[in-house]
Enzyme design. Structure first.
Site, PDB file in Angstrom:
ATOM      1  NE  ARG A 139     -16.808 -11.181  76.542  1.00 35.83           N
ATOM      2  CZ  ARG A 139     -16.935 -12.395  77.025  1.00 35.83           C
ATOM      3  NH1 ARG A 139     -18.135 -12.949  77.129  1.00 35.83           N
ATOM      4  NH2 ARG A 139     -15.883 -13.075  77.417  1.00 35.83           N
ATOM      5  CG  ASP A 198     -30.087 -17.394  66.471  1.00 34.87           C
ATOM      6  OD1 ASP A 198     -31.279 -17.089  66.671  1.00 34.87           O
ATOM      7  OD2 ASP A 198     -29.434 -16.925  65.540  1.00 34.87           O
ATOM      8  CG  ASN A 214     -24.083 -17.978  76.916  1.00 37.32           C
ATOM      9  OD1 ASN A 214     -25.095 -17.287  76.892  1.00 37.32           O
ATOM     10  ND2 ASN A 214     -23.553 -18.407  78.028  1.00 37.32           N
ATOM     11  CE  LYS A 239     -26.343 -19.181  65.861  1.00 36.29           C
ATOM     12  NZ  LYS A 239     -25.293 -18.142  65.784  1.00 36.29           N
ATOM     13  NE  ARG A 298     -18.168 -17.312  74.139  1.00 36.82           N
ATOM     14  CZ  ARG A 298     -18.314 -16.625  75.272  1.00 36.82           C
ATOM     15  NH1 ARG A 298     -17.261 -16.121  75.885  1.00 36.82           N
ATOM     16  NH2 ARG A 298     -19.517 -16.459  75.790  1.00 36.82           N
ATOM     17  N   PRO A 330     -29.276 -22.192  60.725  1.00 36.74           N
ATOM     18  CG  PRO A 330     -27.522 -20.681  60.502  1.00 36.74           C
ATOM     19  CD  PRO A 330     -28.741 -21.201  59.796  1.00 36.74           C
TER      20      PRO A 330
END
Length: 280
Positions: free
Chosen positions: A125, A234, A120, A215, A173, A232
């Site tokens: 970033r 996403d 997310n 994922k 996180r 994966p």
DNA sequence: TGGCAGGGTCATA
DNA sequence: TATGACCCTGCC
């Protein structure tokens, strides 16, 4: 550190832009001349393409044999893979678009932490968080007069707590990162064990780490363990599977495995890159 | 300037 | 099995 040590190999199915910007890695930067400089395995190298030649700068022959041959997945025949996947018309288009993608074999710890961070989140970033983490805890490396930092070694992060990681600005996180570091240190997740597991068990084991869901687990299995059967799913792959194959979200993973089998991971990467770059 | 989406995951019900 | 909440930032 004179930059003279250089490896040249003939490899048609490789293009730096495709490989480094298809979203599988976060520590490669374009130099303005279509060559890419990146940090991996405690080293800094530069990779560029000249015709069919892949040129790796700052790589002694021993490093090539021990590290980069595996890292760049050199021994896998991508031509053969593309032929095997060309039964699918859309995938043919995606493969033509991202023809130079190779699935990198990245370090396990780095890959796990990087994709925990990716959840997310957006790419600039993610890259920033990884850079700050490396600058603070990784070993300094100088290449061409510039300072780089290796990704930290989990066993040199003794006693790291969530609170110590506020500077990363990783948000919620941070606790996952601290936890994953501890799992490594305690031997709760061991690379060699996961390596030898069947795909489903490997996936389940990785999902046992807090902050790792299906994922992220599949990203690690694909981009670190080279398990091409990992797929994966996403947001981009969901869109691709919906738009191209008419599959609803819940069926994307199952559908990918069914369509592309043992090669679904690499199919995913071509589709992901093509879709995300807006060509779909 | 504000508001939203961003390479998901976890905790609840 | 299905919804929200979630840190923070880039981008429109």
């Amino acid at each position: 550190m004179n930059g003279i040590q250089q490896i040249e190999i003939t490899e048609k199915h490789f293009y730096p832009l495709h490989t480094f910007e298809c979203g599988q890695c976060f520590r490669w930067r374009e130099e303005g001349d279509k060559s890419y400089t990146g940090v991996a395995y405690g080293r800094v190298i530069n990779a560029r393409k000249n015709g069919d030649k892949l040129i790796i700068n700052n790589a002694p022959a021993a490093d090539y044999e021990n590290i980069w041959k595996r890292y760049f997945d050199i021994e896998r025949d991508y031509g053969k893979i593309k032929t095997a996947l060309s039964f699918d018309k859309t995938l043919r288009t995606a493969m033509d678009y991202g023809w130079g993608i190779r699935i990198l074999r990245q370090e396990f710890f780095e890959c796990l932490i990087s994709f925990i961070i990716s959840a997310n989140n957006n790419i600039p970033r993610i890259q920033g968080i990884i850079e700050r983490f490396s600058q603070k805890y990784g070993e300094k490396i100088v290449y061409n007069g510039k300072r780089y930092h290796a990704f930290p070694d989990p066993f040199r992060l003794e006693g790291i707590e969530e609170g110590d990681l506020a500077f990363l600005k990783a948000g919620y996180r941070a606790k996952y990162i601290a936890n994953a570091v501890k799992s490594f240190q305690k031997g709760e997740i061991i690379e060699e064990e996961i390596e030898s597991m069947p795909l489903s068990l490997a996936r389940k084991t990785l999902c046992g780490v807090s902050g790792v869901g299906p994922k992220v687990a599949d990203c690690v299995l694909l981009f670190s363990f080279g398990r091409l059967g990992a797929f994966p799913v996403d947001v981009w792959v969901k869109r691709a599977m919906r738009d191209i194959y008419g599959l609803e979200e819940k069926k994307a993973a199952e559908g990918g495995a069914k369509l592309f089998g043992d090669l679904s991971g690499i199919a995913q990467q071509y589709l992901f890159y093509w879709k995300r770059e807006g060509e779909a």
